[in-house]
Design an enzyme around this catalytic site. Sequence first.
Site, PDB file in Angstrom:
ATOM      1  N   ASP A  11       0.820  -1.215   0.000  1.00  0.00           N
ATOM      2  CA  ASP A  11       0.000   0.000   0.000  1.00  0.00           C
ATOM      3  C   ASP A  11       0.859   1.273   0.000  1.00  0.00           C
ATOM      4  OD1 ASP A  11      -2.350   1.404  -0.047  1.00  0.00           O
ATOM      5  OD2 ASP A  11      -2.813   1.152   2.075  1.00  0.00           O
ATOM      6  N   GLY A  12       0.286   2.340  -0.549  1.00  0.00           N
ATOM      7  CA  GLY A  12       0.943   3.647  -0.498  1.00  0.00           C
ATOM      8  C   GLY A  12       1.575   4.096  -1.805  1.00  0.00           C
ATOM      9  N   GLY A  14       0.161   5.411  -4.424  1.00  0.00           N
ATOM     10  CA  GLY A  14      -0.410   6.697  -4.839  1.00  0.00           C
ATOM     11  C   GLY A  14       0.179   7.842  -4.035  1.00  0.00           C
ATOM     12  N   ARG A  24      -0.402   9.395  -9.755  1.00  0.00           N
ATOM     13  CA  ARG A  24      -0.482   8.188  -8.927  1.00  0.00           C
ATOM     14  C   ARG A  24       0.085   6.948  -9.625  1.00  0.00           C
ATOM     15  NH1 ARG A  24      -3.769   7.480  -4.710  1.00  0.00           N
ATOM     16  NH2 ARG A  24      -4.207   5.401  -5.468  1.00  0.00           N
ATOM     17  N   ASN A  59     -10.832  -2.508  -5.607  1.00  0.00           N
ATOM     18  CA  ASN A  59     -10.058  -1.506  -6.347  1.00  0.00           C
ATOM     19  C   ASN A  59     -10.717  -1.105  -7.674  1.00  0.00           C
ATOM     20  OD1 ASN A  59      -6.855  -2.782  -5.148  1.00  0.00           O
ATOM     21  ND2 ASN A  59      -8.009  -0.989  -4.450  1.00  0.00           N
ATOM     22  N   TRP A  60     -11.743  -1.822  -8.105  1.00  0.00           N
ATOM     23  CA  TRP A  60     -12.496  -1.431  -9.311  1.00  0.00           C
ATOM     24  C   TRP A  60     -13.191  -0.092  -9.117  1.00  0.00           C
ATOM     25  CZ3 TRP A  60     -11.485  -4.135 -13.540  1.00  0.00           C
ATOM     26  CH2 TRP A  60     -11.096  -5.467 -13.416  1.00  0.00           C
ATOM     27  N   ARG A  62     -11.881   2.558  -8.342  1.00  0.00           N
ATOM     28  CA  ARG A  62     -10.981   3.652  -8.726  1.00  0.00           C
ATOM     29  C   ARG A  62     -11.277   4.129 -10.151  1.00  0.00           C
ATOM     30  NH1 ARG A  62      -5.252   2.530  -5.804  1.00  0.00           N
ATOM     31  NH2 ARG A  62      -6.127   1.860  -3.825  1.00  0.00           N
ATOM     32  N   GLU A 192       0.707 -13.102  12.367  1.00  0.00           N
ATOM     33  CA  GLU A 192       1.215 -11.928  13.074  1.00  0.00           C
ATOM     34  C   GLU A 192       1.132 -10.750  12.100  1.00  0.00           C
ATOM     35  OE1 GLU A 192       2.095 -11.833  16.234  1.00  0.00           O
ATOM     36  OE2 GLU A 192       1.708 -13.984  16.459  1.00  0.00           O
TER      37      GLU A 192
END
Length: 226
Positions: A11-12, A14, A24, A59-60, A62, A192
């Site tokens: 993640d991250g 963008g 992005r 995510n579609w 977007r 974990e």
Amino acid sequence: MSLQHIAFIMDGNGRWARKRNKPRVYGHLKGAYKIEEVVRWCALRGIRYTTFYAFSTENWKRPRTEVNFILGLLENKISEFYERMKKEKVRLIFSGRIKEIGDKIFNICKEYEEKTKNNDRIIVNMALNYGGRAEIIDAVRKIIKGKLENIDEENFKDFLYAPDIPDPDLIIRTSGEKRLSNFLLWQSAYSELYFTDVYWPDFSEEELDKAIEDYKKRKRRFGGIQ
Ligand code: IPE
Ligand code: IPE
Ligand code: MG
């Protein structure tokens, strides 16, 4: 403590790009390169299985341009990754509602799963159009279709997308978000969790080692006492 499977919520991308005043999608491009590096770092540390969350069933939502860019990137990167990792005997597995993405990607995924099916040194699971809830629903549908009875926790697993891959010991999420976002809901029961503020394109070998060190300090009780 054994550590055979790490799953990554990449993640991250963008935010990484926006921070640099770039679009992005530039972050997605950088992020895609990171996968190969991480697979190599994990292999060097004796970690046999890695899973990468590349595109979720959510995510579609977007913008179409971003979705198309990510899917196009995947389309090109799979063969490139295969060619570059051939020597390392990497097995590629794709998890998710791959067929729904489109014939082209589906065929590529099948082709590379087939090409690498006899490799067993390093196993890379790519989660594409993946959702933990969708995976459970798809398993239930298979069970209903097969009119199967006597389902228990052990054999239910056989109906998930990648039944031969052990549950992740460790799930690492980059970018500071502290949630699973529908990732490996069944398999994460006793994983974990490790969260880092670093954006995925900046994830480094040092960050990986920090996560592993942290993991090693944990006491996994699986409901027992120790
Ligand atoms: C992760 O990065 C990649 C995908 C979800 C495909 P993001 O695109 O979610 O990046 P941020 O979270 O918006 O920064
Ligand atoms: C999770 O990231 C999905 C992937 C990394 C592919 P998101 O950016 O989609 O998650 P949310 O929307 O912040 O929960
Ligand atoms: Mg995100």
